[in-house]
Design an enzyme around this catalytic site. Structure first.
Site, PDB file in Angstrom:
ATOM      1  N   ASP A 228       0.962  -1.073   0.099  1.00 49.27           N
ATOM      2  CA  ASP A 228      -0.096  -0.082  -0.122  1.00 49.27           C
ATOM      3  C   ASP A 228       0.963   1.392   0.028  1.00 49.27           C
ATOM      4  O   ASP A 228       2.204   1.172   0.421  1.00 49.27           O
ATOM      5  CB  ASP A 228      -0.959   0.100   1.149  1.00 49.27           C
ATOM      6  CG  ASP A 228      -2.163   0.871   0.775  1.00 49.27           C
ATOM      7  OD1 ASP A 228      -2.214   1.675   0.107  1.00 49.27           O
ATOM      8  OD2 ASP A 228      -3.154   0.813   1.742  1.00 49.27           O
TER       9      ASP A 228
HETATM   10  C1  BGC Z   1      -5.097   3.023   0.151  1.00 50.81           C
HETATM   11  C2  BGC Z   1      -5.247   2.325  -1.228  1.00 50.81           C
HETATM   12  C3  BGC Z   1      -5.195   2.851  -2.376  1.00 50.81           C
HETATM   13  C4  BGC Z   1      -3.600   3.543  -2.460  1.00 50.81           C
HETATM   14  C5  BGC Z   1      -3.283   4.316  -3.548  1.00 50.81           C
HETATM   15  C6  BGC Z   1      -3.813   4.019  -0.021  1.00 50.81           C
HETATM   16  O1  BGC Z   1      -3.859   5.151   0.949  1.00 50.81           O
HETATM   17  O2  BGC Z   1      -5.090   2.555   1.303  1.00 50.81           O
HETATM   18  O3  BGC Z   1      -6.602   1.655  -1.001  1.00 50.81           O
HETATM   19  O4  BGC Z   1      -4.932   1.820  -3.289  1.00 50.81           O
HETATM   20  O5  BGC Z   1      -3.726   4.664  -1.315  1.00 50.81           O
HETATM   21  O6  BGC Z   1      -4.451   5.696  -3.679  1.00 50.81           O
END
Ligand code: BGC
Length: 744
Positions: A228
């Site tokens: 993530d």
């Molecule tokens: C989120 C993810 C997301 C990623 C990219 C993160 O903060 O938890 O679900 O895909 O950001 O935006």
């Protein structure tokens, strides 16, 4: 780009390999121009393509169709519908040149307060998995990758970057990992996204047990694991654990750490190569299908978003029945009052990384005007203002009460404020805004024909007024065309068929995670174990507001017959048939659910577990058999010592219209060759027999030279007395202890 990955690997320099292991920027991997390796785009979803061209300059996301959010999609219990949504998302991804869509999210809704509940499917792992499998297979068949997220236990937003989710092995496997396991094995997503949080003391991005032992070794996953965004803490540890790609990019510090670790001999270059190989494989996969020449079919997808939304809206209450407002019913009526700022400013998706910049946005009031405006007078009054000045809501309410008195129907749009359904924040309670509850209560006292439309992505407490109003529709967060679909439902042009994919408890305190959510500042204990959602409410025989799997229709269905075997041999499929008849006046769809319970399991199991479902469409008076099929493995539960097991036992099959409305039950004798021995008890002689002189045990702790120095006869009793392991005690410490012994 060269297709032979071995050849590319040979030609890549260590620094280039390290650069491939982290992103090139916010949304892209790193390119290696020297070898023609392109960068690929990984972009949010999952209910629309959120393509932000230049994050550094705060560009808004490019326009995309905002389909219904996951909470809605799940309420459809409809795999064909998921396919339609997924295929359209793939088209939009290609139109934007996107290679991997960052979704779906399949974390379990542990508490109604979870800030990202709207982005997740259900409190039930089986339902979550079935939907995600279809979603992933379809997107990927169309040449776009997916990212199954967030692996694992990202069930709250409070301290989401650091919280340590402490989960025992059985709930971890049976609830939180179960959906991931099924999806990995059946749909093989091109990427899996490792979550922010820790699980049992180790960050998800660095968790050797979860990434290596379970995901790679036990489930056989060999595609890419991506972090993530900013979830990597120790790059080298993460790499060793099996995390291939760190996102986002532009962090040369970590690239250098990888290089240094290889050069210092702390990290084998093969580990780096393995991760680079997975990145290259992903890049190759994305190059196979051309992404050019795909146009965004704006109008067509808006219509599709409407069609999908119509299948995801749940009719919770319909006394009378008041709904639908058909032409016949309206023949002698004159007016409808529409109340609520949400009628003009629809709440249709949540906030955070999943937020889409919609191509269009339907408006509730306008949709009602289009539908009923010719025959009836339509009036609007806000009734409340979510950003009201002191006293303002009181006068808005008074005005609404005055206007409502002489109207034939009052439709109120209520729901959670924007910031309540947001990534990064959990809700504080299950309440709707105070002014809305008060308004609905008082309106119900002046007009008997109140229809409440709810807009929220997770369970809310409706007790203050539920028994006072005639009709309630849970619209969820239904995407950009939700308002038009809803107007069709109100008018009876669409017969609602969706059912809740999560329980609505009476109150927050009833929820099993209540005592432990969201935990302390550093950890959260999943003390309720496997008893999540309906598994818990059923076990405690508790009353709920709306049970898991609940939803009404404008028509009636009779469950006429069940055909099921009374015996299941090991490894066989369980095939059952249910005869359903539409006994009402409207054409409609019914969602039929299959629950299972085991009579005498070696470890307690929930009274009911969802193991199958199907949806059937019938004309009035029509009846049809629905066939459901269960894999033998679906009967299994997770035993911490034995793994997934099916025991020989009597099982009960329950066929329900919801988890609390069971229409048929049938006993089945299940055969299994598995015998659960007492796996915990070890013979006291087992160790001794294996190593009677203790030589092996001592040699595990001490080197030959050390044994020689102390003398085996001293080392052995010491080892026995202290049960040393090399991690616990150093040779110097052993010497110190010896000293103490010798001097006493
Ligand atoms: C989120 C993810 C997301 C990623 C990219 C993160 O903060 O938890 O679900 O895909 O950001 O935006």
């Amino acid at each position: 780009m060269e297709k032979d990955i071995d050849k590319i690997l040979k030609n890549l320099r260590l620094s280039e390999k390290a650069s491939l292991l982290s992103g090139g920027d916010f949304w892209q991997t790193e390119a290696v121009e020297r070898l023609n390796i392109p960068a690929i785009f990984l972009v949010d979803g999952p209910h629309g393509v959120r393509y932000v061209a230049d994050r550094d300059h705060d560009d808004p996301a490019k326009k995309a169709t905002c389909f219904p959010t996951a909470v809605n999609l799940a309420a459809s219990w409809d795999l064909n519908l998921i396919k339609k949504a997924a295929a359209a998302l793939a088209v939009e991804a290609k139109a934007r040149g996107v290679d991997v869509l960052l979704g779906p999210g399949i974390n379990i809704k542990r508490s109604p307060l979870g800030g990202r509940n709207f982005e997740y499917f259900s409190e039930d792992p089986f339902l979550s998995a079935e939907l995600a499998v279809e979603f992933i297979k379809t997107v990927q068949k169309n040449g776009v990758g997916t990212s199954l997220k967030h692996y694992v236990a990202n069930n709250q937003e409070y301290k989401r970057f650091s919280i340590d989710a402490q989960i025992d092995e059985r709930p971890l496997r049976e609830i939180y990992l179960a959906a991931f396991e099924k999806v990995i094995k059946e749909a093989n997503p091109w990427t899996v996204m490792a979550a922010y949080n820790q699980i049992n003391g180790d960050f998800a991005t660095e968790n050797d047990y979860l990434l290596q032992d379970i995901l790679r070794d036990q489930w056989g996953y060999d595609n890419l694991v991506v972090s993530d965004w900013w979830a990597v803490h120790n790059r080298v540890k993460a790499l060793k654990a099996g995390l291939d790609l760190e996102m986002p990019g532009a962090d040369p510090v970590n690239d250098q750490k990888v290089i240094d670790a290889v050069q210092a001999g702390e990290l084998k270059e093969e580990v780096v190569d393995q991760a680079v190989r997975r990145i290259l494989e992903l890049i190759l996969k994305t190059q196979k299908k051309a992404k050019k020449d795909f146009k965004l079919p704006v109008e067509e997808h808006h219509q599709l978003a409407k069609e999908i939304a119509g299948e995801t809206i749940v009719l919770l209450k319909n006394q009378g029945p008041l709904l639908p407002l058909t032409a016949a019913k309206l023949a002698d009526k004159e007016s409808i009052l529409v109340v609520g700022e949400l009628a003009q400013k629809p709440s249709y998706q949540g906030i955070g990384s999943s937020q889409v910049n919609p191509t269009r946005l339907d408006n509730h009031y306008q949709a009602l005007e289009d539908k009923f405006g010719e025959e009836l007078e339509l009036h609007y009054t806000p009734g409340y203002n979510s950003e009201a000045e002191p006293g303002e809501n009181e006068s808005l309410k008074e005005k609404a009460l005055r206007v409502a008195e002489n109207k034939d129907y009052v439709i109120i749009y209520a729901g959670l404020p924007e910031q309540a359904e947001a990534e990064g924040y959990d809700r504080q309670d299950m309440q709707l805004p105070k002014e809305q509850n008060q308004l609905i209560k008082e309106l119900a006292a002046v007009n008997p024909n109140i229809i409440v439309i709810l807009n929220n992505g997770s369970a809310v407490d409706l007790r203050q007024w539920l028994d006072k109003v005639s009709a309630v529709i849970e619209a969820g967060l239904p995407g950009q065309a939700g308002a038009s679909a809803l107007a069709d439902i109100i008018a009876g042009e669409i017969n609602p068929s969706a059912k809740l994919a999560e329980s609505y408890p009476l109150k927050l305190e009833d929820n099993p995670s209540y005592l432990n959510f969201p935990g302390s500042s550093d950890s959260v204990r999943y003390g309720e174990g496997i008893y999540i959602g309906y598994r818990y409410y059923d076990k405690r025989k508790m009353e709920v507001l709306f049970p898991f799997g609940y939803g009404l229709s404008y028509t009636e269905f009779a469950y006429r017959a069940l055909e099921a075997p009374d015996y299941l041999a090991e490894g066989d499929k369980l095939k059952i048939k249910i005869l359903i008849e539409n006994t009402g006046q409207f054409k409609g769809k019914e969602i039929i659910q299959l629950y299972l319970s085991q009579q005498n399991p070696s470890l307690a199991r929930p009274p009911k577990e969802l193991k199958g479902f199907g949806k059937i469409e019938l004309e009035p008076g029509e009846k049809e058999w629905l066939e459901l099929e269960l894999d033998y493995q679906d009967l299994a539960y997770y035993h911490p010592q034995a793994g997934w097991i099916v025991e020989s036992d009597r099982f009960k099959i329950m066929i329900g219209a919801s988890s609390r409305e069971i229409k048929f039950t049938e006993d089945i004798e299940v055969e299994s060759s598995f015998v659960l021995k007492d796996l915990t008890a070890k013979s006291p002689f087992e160790d001794w027999l294996a190593d009677p002189l203790g030589e092996k045990a001592v040699k595990e702790v001490l080197t030959e030279a050390e044994i020689e120095e102390i003398g085996f006869l001293k080392a052995w009793p010491l080892y026995r007395m202290h049960f040393f392991t090399p991690e616990q005690v150093s040779f110097e410490e052993i010497e110190e202890i010896l000293d103490i012994y010798e001097n006493n």
